[in-house]
Design a protein around this motif. Structure first.
Motif, PDB file in Angstrom:
ATOM      1  N   GLU A   1      35.335  43.963  37.020  1.00 34.45           N
ATOM      2  CA  GLU A   1      35.278  42.672  36.371  1.00 34.45           C
ATOM      3  C   GLU A   1      36.103  41.673  37.185  1.00 34.45           C
ATOM      4  OE1 GLU A   1      35.844  41.048  31.851  1.00 34.45           O
ATOM      5  OE2 GLU A   1      36.121  43.151  32.252  1.00 34.45           O
ATOM      6  N   PRO A   2      35.578  40.481  37.451  1.00 32.89           N
ATOM      7  CA  PRO A   2      36.336  39.506  38.250  1.00 32.89           C
ATOM      8  C   PRO A   2      37.573  39.021  37.503  1.00 32.89           C
ATOM      9  CG  PRO A   2      34.325  38.512  37.381  1.00 32.89           C
ATOM     10  CD  PRO A   2      34.280  39.974  37.029  1.00 32.89           C
ATOM     11  N   TRP A   3      38.603  38.625  38.277  1.00 33.84           N
ATOM     12  CA  TRP A   3      39.867  38.212  37.669  1.00 33.84           C
ATOM     13  C   TRP A   3      39.708  37.049  36.714  1.00 33.84           C
ATOM     14  CZ3 TRP A   3      41.815  33.353  38.139  1.00 33.84           C
ATOM     15  CH2 TRP A   3      41.319  32.571  39.172  1.00 33.84           C
ATOM     16  N   TRP A   4      38.802  36.093  37.036  1.00 30.47           N
ATOM     17  CA  TRP A   4      38.673  34.914  36.181  1.00 30.47           C
ATOM     18  C   TRP A   4      38.085  35.258  34.823  1.00 30.47           C
ATOM     19  CZ3 TRP A   4      35.971  35.534  40.738  1.00 30.47           C
ATOM     20  CH2 TRP A   4      34.614  35.786  40.616  1.00 30.47           C
ATOM     21  N   ALA A   5      37.406  36.394  34.711  1.00 34.47           N
ATOM     22  CA  ALA A   5      36.896  36.817  33.407  1.00 34.47           C
ATOM     23  C   ALA A   5      38.034  37.311  32.514  1.00 34.47           C
ATOM     24  CB  ALA A   5      35.847  37.901  33.580  1.00 34.47           C
ATOM     25  N   LEU A   6      39.150  37.703  33.122  1.00 29.92           N
ATOM     26  CA  LEU A   6      40.297  38.203  32.367  1.00 29.92           C
ATOM     27  C   LEU A   6      41.258  37.097  31.960  1.00 29.92           C
ATOM     28  CD1 LEU A   6      41.059  41.301  34.614  1.00 29.92           C
ATOM     29  CD2 LEU A   6      39.752  41.256  32.496  1.00 29.92           C
ATOM     30  N   ALA A   7      41.136  35.943  32.589  1.00 33.86           N
ATOM     31  CA  ALA A   7      42.048  34.837  32.305  1.00 33.86           C
ATOM     32  C   ALA A   7      41.810  34.312  30.893  1.00 33.86           C
ATOM     33  CB  ALA A   7      41.842  33.711  33.318  1.00 33.86           C
ATOM     34  N   TRP A  43      50.111  33.921  35.764  1.00 29.84           N
ATOM     35  CA  TRP A  43      48.898  34.246  36.513  1.00 29.84           C
ATOM     36  C   TRP A  43      49.114  33.729  37.929  1.00 29.84           C
ATOM     37  CZ3 TRP A  43      44.443  36.631  34.616  1.00 29.84           C
ATOM     38  CH2 TRP A  43      44.483  36.926  33.261  1.00 29.84           C
ATOM     39  N   PHE A  44      48.937  34.603  38.915  1.00 28.89           N
ATOM     40  CA  PHE A  44      49.205  34.248  40.302  1.00 28.89           C
ATOM     41  C   PHE A  44      47.993  34.630  41.141  1.00 28.89           C
ATOM     42  CE2 PHE A  44      50.915  34.986  44.538  1.00 28.89           C
ATOM     43  CZ  PHE A  44      51.699  33.860  44.718  1.00 28.89           C
ATOM     44  N   VAL A  72      52.815  39.704  34.125  1.00 27.17           N
ATOM     45  CA  VAL A  72      52.444  39.122  35.420  1.00 27.17           C
ATOM     46  C   VAL A  72      51.070  39.636  35.832  1.00 27.17           C
ATOM     47  CG1 VAL A  72      53.034  39.028  37.873  1.00 27.17           C
ATOM     48  CG2 VAL A  72      54.845  38.875  36.153  1.00 27.17           C
ATOM     49  N   HIS A  73      50.182  38.707  36.149  1.00 27.46           N
ATOM     50  CA  HIS A  73      48.839  39.020  36.652  1.00 27.46           C
ATOM     51  C   HIS A  73      48.797  38.572  38.105  1.00 27.46           C
ATOM     52  CE1 HIS A  73      47.442  39.500  32.488  1.00 27.46           C
ATOM     53  NE2 HIS A  73      48.210  38.446  32.253  1.00 27.46           N
ATOM     54  N   LEU A  74      48.535  39.507  38.992  1.00 30.51           N
ATOM     55  CA  LEU A  74      48.492  39.182  40.421  1.00 30.51           C
ATOM     56  C   LEU A  74      47.117  39.454  40.959  1.00 30.51           C
ATOM     57  CD1 LEU A  74      49.896  38.434  43.058  1.00 30.51           C
ATOM     58  CD2 LEU A  74      50.652  40.797  43.242  1.00 30.51           C
TER      59      LEU A  74
END
Length: 74
Positions: A1-7, A43-44, A72-74
Motif C-alpha cells: 500500500e502506498p504511503w499516502w494511503a496511510l496518511a 510524518w517524514f 514517527v512515519h518515515l
C-alpha cells in the motif's frame, strides 16, 4: 500500500503559517526543530537523505521523537 494511503485525511485549521526554506542549510535544521517540537505524530517524506552531518541530525531528531513516544512515519 502506498504511503499516502496511510496518511490521515487533511483537516484544515486556522493559525498555521508557511515559511519558504531555500536550500538544505535552511531546510534540514528546520526539519530537526519541527521533529523536536512534535508531541503526537510526525510524518517524514523526502527523496534526498544523505549520510552527512545534516542527514544525521535529522535522523537523530527522528530517533529522539520516537523515543519520547511520538508516532514517527518515515
Amino acid at each position: 500500500e502506498p504511503w499516502w494511503a496511510l496518511a490521515p485525511p487533511v483537516r484544515w485549521v486556522g493559525g498555521n503559517r508557511v515559511t519558504l526554506l531555500e536550500g538544505g542549510d535552511a531546510l534540514f535544521p528546520a526539519m530537526a526543530r519541527a521533529l523536536a517540537a512534535a508531541e503526537r505524530e510526525a510524518w517524514f517524506a523526502t527523496y534526498i537523505f544523505h549520510d552527512d552531518r545534516a542527514g544525521r541530525a535529522v535522523a537523530d531528531a527522528l530517533i529522539a521523537a520516537a523515543a519520547r513516544g511520538v508516532l514517527v512515519h518515515l
